[in-house]
Design a protein around this motif. Structure first.
Motif, mmCIF file in Angstrom:
data_model
loop_
_atom_site.group_PDB
_atom_site.id
_atom_site.type_symbol
_atom_site.label_atom_id
_atom_site.label_comp_id
_atom_site.label_asym_id
_atom_site.label_seq_id
_atom_site.Cartn_x
_atom_site.Cartn_y
_atom_site.Cartn_z
ATOM 1 N N ARG A 1 0.831 -1.204 0.000
ATOM 2 C CA ARG A 1 0.000 0.000 0.000
ATOM 3 C C ARG A 1 0.863 1.250 0.000
ATOM 4 N N ASP A 2 0.381 2.262 -0.726
ATOM 5 C CA ASP A 2 0.983 3.583 -0.666
ATOM 6 C C ASP A 2 -0.197 4.542 -0.596
ATOM 7 N N GLY A 3 -0.583 4.905 0.628
ATOM 8 C CA GLY A 3 -1.806 5.703 0.802
ATOM 9 C C GLY A 3 -3.002 4.924 0.280
ATOM 10 N N ALA A 4 -3.769 5.577 -0.612
ATOM 11 C CA ALA A 4 -4.992 4.943 -1.143
ATOM 12 C C ALA A 4 -4.717 4.079 -2.368
ATOM 13 N N VAL A 5 -3.439 3.979 -2.734
ATOM 14 C CA VAL A 5 -3.075 3.157 -3.897
ATOM 15 C C VAL A 5 -2.612 1.784 -3.407
ATOM 16 N N THR A 6 -3.306 0.757 -3.848
ATOM 17 C CA THR A 6 -2.939 -0.608 -3.451
ATOM 18 C C THR A 6 -2.330 -1.335 -4.653
ATOM 19 N N THR A 7 -1.145 -1.889 -4.433
ATOM 20 C CA THR A 7 -0.485 -2.648 -5.500
ATOM 21 C C THR A 7 -0.602 -4.136 -5.214
ATOM 22 N N VAL A 8 -1.080 -4.857 -6.205
ATOM 23 C CA VAL A 8 -1.109 -6.321 -6.122
ATOM 24 C C VAL A 8 -0.019 -6.829 -7.058
ATOM 25 N N MET A 9 0.894 -7.585 -6.484
ATOM 26 C CA MET A 9 2.050 -8.048 -7.251
ATOM 27 C C MET A 9 2.018 -9.565 -7.380
#
Ligand code: ACO
Length: 275
Positions: free
Chosen positions: A13-21
């Motif tokens: 997570r980076d604030g409201a940005v969620t990364t799915v890797m």
């Protein structure tokens, strides 16, 4: 509540940005049955996760996704029809149904190899930002199958038919710059700036009213199969639904900020949304 953890994917997570890797770098993020089950669970959860406002899909290591895992998805389920059916359903469910209908904007950050079955999630997301040197390919023909699942449909839906047939029939790889020319990706950047540029784009999306963004993406996707008359009717109803769903839209806050407060120019950027 702390975030879920998975064996085959990673959530950041980076604030409201969620990364799915996708996180099988040693197998170039090829999609095993286990990866499909993890993705199905994660997307079901994140669709309702209030802290997630933009979703980024990327891959660990050198690959974005090397397609279906030929060993674990194909060979090892060949004599196990139950597992084959379960993983096939799960594969389609997350790569197409959950992703193409995801309620927040979705961005593929294509960091490297993208082959075969990976084209379904590539086409399901709303936006694609790619490394210039990422390698794409419809490699099915090279090892003896047709682009199955719904990949052939994805290709003709997203690309001009001549290009779709050319790349499916030849299996010829192409790079990220060519992916932009073909209409598969929005922007290509040198790998060193891919993450920064993708996050900049995510921040741009975060400035927009999320309901308007969601209704816009649903509408633009939905009208493709409609006649002009059906689209006119549908879009009118959709706009009414948006105004019922979102108070800021009902109160015409954007119009007020332009006409009365004179605080922004709609032609040049979004109004100040509080949502
Ligand atoms: N399925 C199963 N295993 C895979 C896959 C895959 N799709 N892609 C890579 N791997 C495995 C390799 O077998 C190898 O495993 P090992 O270390 O146990 O030997 C490991 O990942 C690394 O792969 P290499 O080929 O050694 O890596 P390299 O960086 O040289 O090449 C590349 C990467 C180009 C992606 C190559 O692995 C490749 O061509 N993979 C297959 C791509 C493909 O055709 N995908 C299937 C499309 S069809 C479909 O999805 C329906």
């Amino acid at each position: 509540m702390s975030d879920k953890t998975y064996e085959n994917i990673k959530i950041e997570r980076d604030g409201a940005v969620t990364t799915v890797m996708l996180n099988r770098p040693e197998k170039r993020n090829a999609m095993s049955p286990g990866l499909h089950y993890d993705m199905e669970d994660a997307l079901t959860w994140l669709a309702r996760d209030e802290a997630t406002r933009v979703l980024i899909l990327t891959g660990a290591g050198e690959a974005w996704c090397a397609g279906q895992d030929l060993k674990l998805y194909f060979r090892e389920t060949a004599n196990n029809p139950d597992e084959r059916a379960r993983s096939n359903t799960s594969s389609h469910h997350w790569r197409w149904e959950l992703l193409s209908r995801f309620p927040k904007p979705t961005v593929a950050m294509v960091n490297g190899y993208c082959f075969g079955g990976a084209f379904t999630q590539l086409c399901a997301v709303d936006f694609v930002i790619t490394a210039e040197d990422a390698i794409y390919g419809l490699s099915e023909v090279n090892w003896g199958i047709i682009p199955g699942g719904i990949v052939s449909w994805n290709l003709t839906d997203m690309m001009l038919p001549r290009h779709a047939l050319y790349y499916a029939a030849t299996g010829e790889p192409f790079d990220g710059k060519r992916a932009v020319e073909l209409g598969l990706a929005n922007f290509a950047y040198p790998k060193e700036s891919l993450h920064e540029e993708t996050m900049k784009f995510a921040q741009k999306l975060l400035k927009l009213n999320p309901s308007v963004l969601r209704y816009t993406k649903d509408a633009v996707k939905a009208v493709r199969g409609m006649t002009a008359e059906q689209a006119r009717d549908y879009l009118g109803a959709k706009q009414d639904a948006l105004a019922r769903h979102d108070k800021e839209i009902a109160d015409k806050v954007g119009m007020k900020q332009f006409l009365d407060d004179k605080t922004y120019r709609p032609g040049l950027g979004p109004y100040q949304s509080k949502t």
